[in-house]
Scaffold this active site. Structure first.
Site: not given
Length: 355
Positions: A282, A286-287, A289-293, A320
Site C-alpha cells: 500500500h 490513494d490509487g 488498487g487501480r495501480t496494482a491491477r 476479491y
C-alpha cells in the site's frame, strides 16, 4: 523505557537543552516538553525532524515510538499476548525474507494453469489481428476494464456513462468531476501500459510511479506518483498496511522480487503476485488498487495475454478482498491465484469468441 524518556536521554547525551533542540528541529519547545513527558506522541514528520536534530537514526526513535504506542493500546486489553502474536504473523509476511519466497504451487492450481496455457495457445494462434479488429477489441475491453476497476473503488459511473466520458467527451449530469477524471485517467493509464509493452519496457520504480501519477492526475497533484508519508488503513479490512517509513525499503524488495522471479514464475502467477504485493505494501495514499491491477495487466499483456478484468459488483468485490486478505492475514496465496487465473481465462475466452 517510555518514548519520552528515550527522547530526553538522547537529548541530554548530546548535551542539548530543550531550547536548542527546539531551534534545531523547528518544533515548538512546549511541544517537545510534552513529547518528553509522554503526554503527546510526535507525528512521522516530527520524528524525522527530531532524529535529524539529535543525529540519531530515525528507526531508533520510530522503534521506541511504536513500542510506546503498542503499550498504550494494549494497556487495558485482557489478552495482549494474543494480539501481539497475530500482529507478528502479519508483519513477518512483508518484512522478513519470506516476502521474497514463494510457496509451492498446489496441484489444483497447476491444473488450472495447464488449461489456461491451452487457451493462451489458441489466442496466440489468432494473431496477428487486422488493425480494425485490434482497435475495436481494445476499445471494448479498455472501457469495460476502466468501468470495473473504478467501480471497485466506489466510482458510480455506469458502463455506458464511462464510454460516453472517455470516448465521446460527454459530461454526465449528477456525477462528480472526480469520477469523470478517474475514468479519463484510467483510460490514459491503460494506453500507457500498452505503450510500455510495445516499447518492450519492464516494471521499474519509475514506471510504477508514472502509472500511479496517471491514475491520480488532476485529482491529487501532491500525492500523485509519490510514496505516502503517513500511515493508512484499508477500509473494511482487518489487514494493517506497513508503516510509511517502511514503504521505500519494501518497494525495493518489490522490484527485486520481480527481477528475481520474472523468468522463473508462470506469468499469470507472477502478475497475481505483483498485484497482491503492491496492494499489501500500500505504498500510496490513494490509487493503490487501480495501480496494482494495471501493473498486473501490464505483465499479462507483456506475455501475450489479454486484459484480466476484476468485476466491481458487490459479490465480486467481496471475493476479491477476501482472496487478498487470505494472503495478507494467513499467507495463503491459493484463493488469489485461482481468482486471477479464472479472470484471465474468462478474458481469453471472451476475446476468442469475438474474433
Amino acid at each position: 523505557m517510555r518514548f519520552g524518556e528515550f527522547l530526553k536521554q538522547s537529548r541530554v547525551e548530546k548535551g542539548q537543552t530543550m531550547q536548542q533542540l527546539s531551534a534545531l528541529s523547528g518544533i515548538d519547545q512546549a511541544l517537545i516538553s510534552k513529547y518528553e513527558s509522554s503526554k503527546r506522541f510526535p507525528s512521522d514528520k516530527h520524528l524525522l525532524c527530531l532524529a535529524s536534530a539529535l543525529d540519531v537514526p530515525v528507526h531508533s526513535l520510530k522503534k521506541e515510538w511504536i513500542a510506546d504506542r503498542i503499550l498504550q493500546l494494549l494497556g487495558d486489553y485482557d489478552d495482549p499476548l494474543a494480539v501481539l502474536t497475530l500482529a507478528e504473523s502479519r508483519v513477518e509476511y512483508l518484512t522478513s525474507q519470506k516476502a521474497l519466497q514463494l510457496q509451492d504451487v498446489d496441484e489444483y492450481t497447476k491444473d488450472r494453469l495447464s488449461e489456461l496455457d491451452d487457451l493462451h495457445k489458441d489466442w496466440t494462434g489468432k494473431k496477428p489481428l487486422n488493425a480494425l479488429q485490434l482497435s475495436k477489441l481494445q476499445e471494448y475491453f479498455n472501457v469495460n476494464y476502466t468501468f470495473d476497476s473504478n467501480r471497485i473503488e466506489g466510482n458510480t459511473l455506469t458502463l455506458q456513462e464511462t464510454h460516453l466520458v472517455v470516448n465521446e467527451g460527454i459530461t454526465i449530469s449528477g456525477k462528480s468531476m472526480k469520477e469523470h477524471l478517474e475514468a479519463i485517467n484510467h483510460m490514459e493509464a491503460i494506453g500507457f501500459i500498452r505503450d510500455m509493452v510495445t516499447g518492450n519496457e519492464d516494471i521499474t520504480k519509475r514506471n510504477v510511479l508514472d502509472i500511479h501519477r496517471l491514475v491520480l492526475k488532476s485529482i491529487d497533484k501532491e500525492n500523485a506518483g509519490a510514496y505516502r508519508k503517513v500511515g493508512v488503513r484499508i477500509s473494511g479490512s482487518q489487514y494493517m498496511p506497513p508503516d510509511a517509513l517502511q514503504v521505500p525499503e519494501l518497494m525495493d524488495d518489490f522490484f527485486r522480487f520481480y527481477q528475481e522471479q520474472k523468468l522463473k514464475m508462470h506469468p499469470v502467477l507472477l502478475a497475481a503476485e505483483m498485484h497482491e504485493r503492491l496492494v499489501s505494501i500500500h505504498p500510496f495514499l490513494d490509487g493503490n488498487g487501480r495501480t496494482a491491477r494495471l501493473v498486473m495487466n501490464f505483465i499479462l499483456l507483456k506475455h501475450g495475454y489479454t486484459l484480466a478484468i476484476l468485476k466491481g459488483d458487490a459479490e465480486s468485490r467481496l471475493e476479491y478482498y477476501k482472496a487478498l486478505e487470505d494472503v495478507q492475514l494467513n499467507n495463503d496465496q491459493r484463493p488469489f491465484y485461482r481468482l486471477i487465473i479464472r479472470k484471465v481465462k474468462d478474458s481469453l475466452k471472451e476475446h476468442l469468441s469475438m474474433v
